[in-house]
Design an enzyme around this catalytic site. Structure first.
Site, PDB file in Angstrom:
ATOM      1  N   ARG A 159       0.842  -1.195   0.000  1.00 10.41           N
ATOM      2  CA  ARG A 159       0.000   0.000   0.000  1.00 10.41           C
ATOM      3  C   ARG A 159       0.876   1.242   0.000  1.00 10.41           C
ATOM      4  O   ARG A 159       0.926   1.989   0.947  1.00 10.41           O
ATOM      5  CB  ARG A 159      -0.919  -0.004   1.229  1.00 10.41           C
ATOM      6  CG  ARG A 159      -2.043   0.996   1.135  1.00 10.41           C
ATOM      7  CD  ARG A 159      -2.810   1.110   2.443  1.00 10.41           C
ATOM      8  NE  ARG A 159      -2.090   1.875   3.440  1.00 10.41           N
ATOM      9  CZ  ARG A 159      -2.665   2.412   4.524  1.00 10.41           C
ATOM     10  NH1 ARG A 159      -3.946   2.241   4.740  1.00 10.41           N
ATOM     11  NH2 ARG A 159      -1.952   3.091   5.402  1.00 10.41           N
ATOM     12  N   ARG A 187      -5.562  11.417   6.348  1.00 13.45           N
ATOM     13  CA  ARG A 187      -5.638  11.805   7.761  1.00 13.45           C
ATOM     14  C   ARG A 187      -4.344  11.467   8.496  1.00 13.45           C
ATOM     15  O   ARG A 187      -3.915  12.217   9.380  1.00 13.45           O
ATOM     16  CB  ARG A 187      -6.828  11.134   8.435  1.00 13.45           C
ATOM     17  CG  ARG A 187      -6.660   9.667   8.755  1.00 13.45           C
ATOM     18  CD  ARG A 187      -7.686   9.169   9.751  1.00 13.45           C
ATOM     19  NE  ARG A 187      -9.017   9.143   9.183  1.00 13.45           N
ATOM     20  CZ  ARG A 187      -9.598   8.053   8.704  1.00 13.45           C
ATOM     21  NH1 ARG A 187      -8.942   6.905   8.681  1.00 13.45           N
ATOM     22  NH2 ARG A 187     -10.829   8.094   8.241  1.00 13.45           N
ATOM     23  N   ASP A 188      -3.736  10.315   8.165  1.00 14.35           N
ATOM     24  CA  ASP A 188      -2.501   9.917   8.841  1.00 14.35           C
ATOM     25  C   ASP A 188      -1.416  10.959   8.628  1.00 14.35           C
ATOM     26  O   ASP A 188      -0.763  11.413   9.578  1.00 14.35           O
ATOM     27  CB  ASP A 188      -2.014   8.568   8.306  1.00 14.35           C
ATOM     28  CG  ASP A 188      -2.933   7.421   8.663  1.00 14.35           C
ATOM     29  OD1 ASP A 188      -3.619   7.520   9.696  1.00 14.35           O
ATOM     30  OD2 ASP A 188      -2.952   6.423   7.925  1.00 14.35           O
ATOM     31  N   TRP A 236     -12.671   9.126  11.500  1.00 12.19           N
ATOM     32  CA  TRP A 236     -11.336   8.632  11.885  1.00 12.19           C
ATOM     33  C   TRP A 236     -11.367   7.142  12.181  1.00 12.19           C
ATOM     34  O   TRP A 236     -10.416   6.424  11.882  1.00 12.19           O
ATOM     35  CB  TRP A 236     -10.837   9.417  13.104  1.00 12.19           C
ATOM     36  CG  TRP A 236      -9.578   8.843  13.663  1.00 12.19           C
ATOM     37  CD1 TRP A 236      -8.296   9.140  13.285  1.00 12.19           C
ATOM     38  CD2 TRP A 236      -9.481   7.841  14.674  1.00 12.19           C
ATOM     39  NE1 TRP A 236      -7.413   8.376  13.998  1.00 12.19           N
ATOM     40  CE2 TRP A 236      -8.120   7.579  14.857  1.00 12.19           C
ATOM     41  CE3 TRP A 236     -10.416   7.141  15.437  1.00 12.19           C
ATOM     42  CZ2 TRP A 236      -7.659   6.641  15.787  1.00 12.19           C
ATOM     43  CZ3 TRP A 236      -9.973   6.205  16.352  1.00 12.19           C
ATOM     44  CH2 TRP A 236      -8.609   5.962  16.527  1.00 12.19           C
ATOM     45  N   ASP A 294     -12.196   3.924  11.045  1.00 13.41           N
ATOM     46  CA  ASP A 294     -12.545   3.325   9.753  1.00 13.41           C
ATOM     47  C   ASP A 294     -13.621   2.259   9.861  1.00 13.41           C
ATOM     48  O   ASP A 294     -14.251   1.917   8.857  1.00 13.41           O
ATOM     49  CB  ASP A 294     -11.302   2.701   9.107  1.00 13.41           C
ATOM     50  CG  ASP A 294     -10.347   3.752   8.565  1.00 13.41           C
ATOM     51  OD1 ASP A 294     -10.814   4.658   7.862  1.00 13.41           O
ATOM     52  OD2 ASP A 294      -9.142   3.670   8.849  1.00 13.41           O
ATOM     53  N   GLY A 341      -0.108   6.958  14.054  1.00 10.66           N
ATOM     54  CA  GLY A 341      -0.232   8.373  14.371  1.00 10.66           C
ATOM     55  C   GLY A 341      -0.090   8.674  15.845  1.00 10.66           C
ATOM     56  O   GLY A 341       0.000   9.843  16.238  1.00 10.66           O
TER      57      GLY A 341
END
Length: 800
Positions: A343, A349-350, A490, A492, A710
């Site tokens: 990936r 967002r990360d 946030w 998922d 994060g």
């Protein structure tokens, strides 16, 4: 149980027992060439992308932690052999002593066995597309010894798909040859002279070599007992086709007390092997390259150093948490022992959250990531959830990834730019406070007016990009005025569909407050009027529709049918961490409600290992709430201790002025404090992890998925900016800590815009929060103004 200790003087974690219950990893490389390496020298190397340009092979989730980057040693008089790292040969620990030192961008391995002491230091020199192994072998016995050394890696077929499938093509698409001391690996299908060639070389003249993996290992053998090492010599195999390796052998005769030192170089690019072999023949160049890595981190760590009554906090903030945060900014989420390269790209967002933590240590990479993200935003205002920044970089848009004999579809524009159906409701909002933080740190206000294109065409200034993000969230709200959950927020696994997300509305408010601070600084009256009214509306909607009177906390959201998620009456998913912490962090709620909400967080979610994401965990599948209800109880998003939002709670408690609670939350998650309970934790004690098994799982306390989370950026940002309270402004530095009342004070050295501030915080009255007076260079001031570059400044802050 304890397997090692922190050496703070050298910024190293020292592993004294190599038989830890899981691979403990480190990252080598700060630019393009990267190695993810374990304490047993397992792992893999790649160039820029672990999906397209894998240099060495990796087999994830194997119990043996192989293959890797190995040095074998053989006593040529007895035939006994071992490895400098415990694995892969795994000598009995009663007979051999091993030590591993994971440092910042390097790892040192030491083995003391049968009168031979050997060390191997692995690192990636700055500016090089290669990894260097600095190897030293010493004869500590009283007899002459004949020792053979073998360096070994297994080469990859470059593309992850070629490595793991379609071997009917990849096995016949590469070859090796040995010339002038360099074993070069040719990915024949790749016409690029750089990406199409890997190599292994050494500063010695090899006595033998192997380019064929099976010739080196031997059939029905593995890395633990290679036939070449057992025989004391490689077979000089080098040809096209099949599986390939780099193996170089050299025999040394060592007198008692004698040492020999050499370097092994693993790298990328046709002809580069000969160049670097020549360079590092002078071993002082190896020393200089290693000193460059040490200097790199000395300079970064010097930007913020703390000395407090909490040794665990000091250890993590002064080195390890910053190091992990920088690793996430550079390598995102695509290269670890869990995320193994399939990936490549940036999670919106990360990346936006990672970048909030390091503008003081890495402003160039922070700026680059912000530009990447703004290019990955569409005109409507939302961000592309996962994208390759090269797609939208005008300098790289026409550059194709490494070619592969396996057919890998090229994504179309439609594949790259998703619609609302696949949009996460939070992604775009995180970038607003991160941009503000970058500008305050650097003073680069011109960045706000820089014109950057949208992913789907057209362009706008950074300021306009920020407004587009805010406007999108204002448009996509439900009947209550709360932001829609869209595909997910946030979390998922919280798939609300047509439902509404409390967390995103609080995040929207936080982003609005950040933007308004910038608008006021620019004296933009029109923007102030518009977005202040928007913020007022968000606050009113949140307080009207999200507070649960019976429980005394904020709900998590509403389903598409208007059913509330996270109420006192519910037996599953009663209290949620994200909505309650962001309610306070954002500044959207009153002190009274904020305290009640965080008291509920403490009562329902706290554990010795950190705060649970929700409790009680979901046991009944409910598709209106989302996939979270189909995750095992106590695992990941369903009632685990999900680390990432834990620091939001630290900020929330600091904003409420409750320093003892903030530190209790901090200490519970801090991996340093779990160094002596590795039988429970399992994962590295120097790295935050994605999640820790919750109380509803039988492995409660086990930490999973280290490094790429994060959590690290947020842990660093929350601790430095809100617990220690050292925050930058447009023109001033703020020191407004929230600490345990028992602390007598602490000291911070902070570099900001070229000036150094030596800050002494004193707490004579035993309070948690509240600044009584400030002295700058002996003069009483109301604010700490930015001082001239190059100056050294003494700042004294008295709490009371």
């Amino acid at each position: 149980m304890k397997y090692g200790y922190f050496d703070n003087d050298n910024r190293e974690y020292v592993i004294t027992r190599p038989d830890v219950p899981a691979p403990w990893t480190n990252y080598l490389g700060t630019e393009k060439f990267c190695t993810v390496i374990s304490h047993n020298a397992g792992g893999y190397s790649f160039y820029h992308s672990p999906e397209y340009n894998r240099v060495t092979k990796f087999r994830p989730n194997f119990t043996q932690d192989r293959p890797g980057h190995y040095i074998y040693l053989r006593d040529d008089e007895t035939g006994d052999f071992w490895s400098v790292s415990w694995q892969p040969v795994a000598k009995n620990l009663d007979d051999a002593h091993y030590e591993v030192r994971h440092g910042l961008s390097y790892s040192k391995f030491r083995c003391d066995y049968n009168g031979i002491v050997a060390t191997k230091t692995l690192f990636v020199p700055k500016g090089e597309d290669a990894q260097v192994w600095d190897v030293e072998i010493e004869n500590t016995s009283d007899q002459p010894r004949t020792i053979s050394a073998f360096g070994y890696v297994e080469f990859s077929f470059s593309h992850i798909a070629s490595d793991n499938q379609n071997h009917q093509m990849s096995l016949y698409s590469a070859g090796t040859e040995y010339n002038n001391g360099v074993l070069e690996y040719d990915l024949y299908y790749n016409t690029d002279d750089f990406l199409g060639f890997y190599y292994l070389t050494a500063t010695f003249d090899a006595d033998s070599y192997d380019g064929q993996r099976d010739a080196f290992l031997g059939m029905y053998r593995d890395e633990a007992n290679p036939i070449a090492v057992a025989n004391g010599r490689c077979s000089n195999s080098a040809q096209t086709c099949y599986n390939h390796c780099g193996a170089l052998h050299k025999q040394f005769v060592l007198q008692p007390g004698e040492k020999v030192r050499f370097a092994v170089i693993l790298g990328v690019g046709k002809g580069n092997g000969e160049k670097l072999r020549a360079k590092y023949q002078d071993l002082s160049q190896v020393d200089a390259a290693f000193a460059g890595i040490k200097q790199h981190w000395d300079e970064r760590c010097a930007k913020f150093q703390v000395r407090s009554p909490n040794q665990g906090l000091d250890t993590m903030i002064n080195a390890w948490t910053l190091y992990q945060a920088e690793t996430c900014v550079v390598w995102s989420r695509f290269a670890s022992f869990i995320e193994v390269g399939g990936r490549t790209g940036l999670g919106y967002r990360d990346t936006a959250q990672d970048a909030i933590s390091v503008p003081h240590t890495n402003p160039a990479m922070t700026r680059k990531r912000l530009v990447d993200l703004l290019r990955g935003q569409v005109k409507a205002g939302y961000g592309l959830h996962l994208f390759d920044p090269d797609w939208f970089d005008p300098e790289k848009a026409d550059v194709k990834p490494s070619k592969s004999p396996t057919v890998v579809p090229t994504p179309s524009d439609e594949d790259k730019i998703h619609g609302i159906k696949d949009t996460c409701s939070d992604d775009h909002l995180w970038i607003v406070p991160t941009i503000l933080n970058f500008v305050k740190e650097t003073g680069d206000l011109s960045f706000i007016d820089e014109v950057i294109p949208y992913a789907d065409g057209g362009d706008a200034t950074v300021y306009q990009h920020m407004m587009a993000a805010l406007d999108f969230s204002a448009e996509y709200v439900g009947q209550t005025g709360i932001c829609k959950g869209l595909r997910a927020d946030w979390n998922d696994c919280l798939n609300l569909g047509g439902g509404e997300s409390a967390m995103v509305s609080f995040l929207h408010f936080w982003a609005l407050e950040a933007f308004l601070e910038l608008a006021r600084h620019r004296q933009d009256a029109a923007a102030i009027d518009k977005y202040q009214a928007m913020a007022n509306g968000v606050r009113e909607a949140c307080e009207t529709h999200l507070w649960d009177d019976n429980g005394g906390w904020y709900i998590r959201g509403l389903t598409k049918d208007g059913d509330k998620i996270g109420t006192f009456e519910q037996q599953e998913g009663k209290v949620h961490l994200e909505s309650n912490t962001l309610a306070v962090l954002s500044g959207a709620v009153s002190q009274q409600r904020g305290e009640k909400a965080m008291d509920a967080v403490y009562e329902y979610l706290f554990s010795p290992y950190g705060l649970h994401l929700n409790a009680p965990s979901f046991a009944t599948p409910n598709d209106d709430i989302g996939f979270v209800t189909r995750v095992y109880q106590g695992v990941k998003e369903n009632g685990a201790i999900f680390s990432h939002p834990n620091p939001w709670a630290w900020v929330a408690e600091a904003k409420l002025g409750r320093g003892d609670r903030a530190m209790e939350f901090y200490d519970s998650l801090n991996p340093y404090n779990q160094n002596d309970i590795i039988e429970t934790r399992v994962a590295e004690p120097y790295s935050y992890v994605q999640f820790i098994m919750g109380r509803d799982h039988q492995d409660h306390g086990r930490a999973n998925h280290p490094w790429l989370t994060g959590t690290s950026g947020w842990a660093y940002y929350a601790t430095t900016n809100f617990i220690l309270g050292v925050r930058t402004g447009f023109d001033t530095l703020t020191v407004d800590p929230c600490i345990p009342a028992a602390w007598s004070g602490f000291e911070v050295t902070r570099e900001w815009r070229g000036a150094t501030y030596h800050i002494s915080v004193q707490n004579p009255n035993g309070v948690s929060k509240g600044v009584q007076s400030i002295l700058v260079n002996g003069e009483a001031v109301d604010a700490i103004n930015a001082q001239p570059a190059g100056s050294e400044n003494q700042v004294t802050v008295i709490l009371g």
